[in-house]
Scaffold this active site. Sequence first.
Site, mmCIF file in Angstrom:
data_model
loop_
_atom_site.group_PDB
_atom_site.id
_atom_site.type_symbol
_atom_site.label_atom_id
_atom_site.label_comp_id
_atom_site.label_asym_id
_atom_site.label_seq_id
_atom_site.Cartn_x
_atom_site.Cartn_y
_atom_site.Cartn_z
ATOM 1 N N ASP A 85 0.822 -1.214 0.000
ATOM 2 C CA ASP A 85 0.000 0.000 0.000
ATOM 3 C C ASP A 85 0.852 1.259 0.000
ATOM 4 O OD1 ASP A 85 0.745 -0.681 2.730
ATOM 5 O OD2 ASP A 85 -0.661 0.864 3.412
ATOM 6 N N GLU A 180 0.112 -1.236 5.702
ATOM 7 C CA GLU A 180 1.175 -0.773 6.600
ATOM 8 C C GLU A 180 1.034 0.708 6.892
ATOM 9 O OE1 GLU A 180 5.259 0.810 7.626
ATOM 10 O OE2 GLU A 180 3.885 1.361 6.022
#
Length: 416
Positions: A85, A180
């Site tokens: 991400d 994350e």
Amino acid sequence: MKPIERRLFLDRFLNYVKFDTQSSEESETYPSTEKQKELGRYLVKELTEMGLQDVEMDEHGYVFATLPANVDYPVPTIGLIAHMDTSPEVSGANVKPIIHENYQGGDIVLPGDPEQVLKPETDKALKECIGQDIITSDGTTLLGADNKAGIAEIMGALQYLIENPDIKHGKIRVAFTVDEEVGTGTKYFDVKKFGADYAYTIDGESAGEIEDETFCADTAKITIKGVNVHPGYAKGKLINGIKIAAEIIERLPKDSMSPETTEGREGYLHPHAIKGGVELTEIIFLVRDFTVEGLKEKEEFLQKLCDEMNKKYAPASATLTVEESYRNMKYKIDEDPKVVEYAIEAVKRAGLQPKQGLIRGGTDGARLSYMGLLTPNVFTGGHNFHSKKEWICIRDMEKAVETIVHLANIWAEKSK
């Protein structure tokens, strides 16, 4: 060892950044955005085509794979981890990567938004990349080097090891995680199933950096209960929770203990959010320090403010609650320092000067270290993460791949 060729990582990176994998802080799903799985599915395809084993994307969006050992003696299984991400702070849609060849110094104006300018006088790392090729976005989005550079570098290192079987290594486990950037990258991470003995996140910045320290982090909430009556008849009766909150914030130190006034090992007390009204107001604080003792000092300061407000404004009240977020991974990593020592040796073998650093934040590695998997952080070569001015030097990406290869070899070498 043979030189690291750009074909191993560069085309991959330029491809990965075109996937919009921005995570979301507002979402209640996991992963927070379904589009992260699009990159995950693509990586599953690539890993399978490379010949890795146990390739899968699980129900949470994590991608796993195994590169078997090519030695016949026991070597600890090493994990290589990066996250798919990108930050919610800046768009990651329609990224247009640009390679600025043979950078000769001076400003780099990003053509999609000429107000976005990389300046060597404020971006010191640019001065270390004279004569090198630099990648940026066009200035309308972030680049996505955080952490697609880490993914590309891991993939490049795996390909290199497959093509050069003379380089000995133990079993390598790979994990590409989700979310994350919103703090939940390891929420469903099964350390036992992953099966690594030690691991590394490839998620750092400047070339040569190995990071084995993070903040200790708590989230503190002050809940203020005011006394609300009709404002037309409020004299001597109304106690405004908003004003108590304002007084608490006003009492915070002006020249210290805040993100905007601290650096290095200095911690902070950051009023992150405030909501409510006269009768009920909440202030959310991010509490950060490199030691647990430093956290407690800051939380005691908040408790003292609450006690003073309670005395001054009774029967209104201010109540402090504290929730643990994560702890400095160094407390755990120091229990078995070879995981860092081998990384430092790998950096040296890649021809770089190791820089043992700290992270003014947290990583998946911090949480994994407390879940029983010691996981320091290795550089990617990227800079200005979470911004439209994000950039990365191709030479430093090459050095990251080389460092990973050496790291795999060192674990095998030290296990003979």
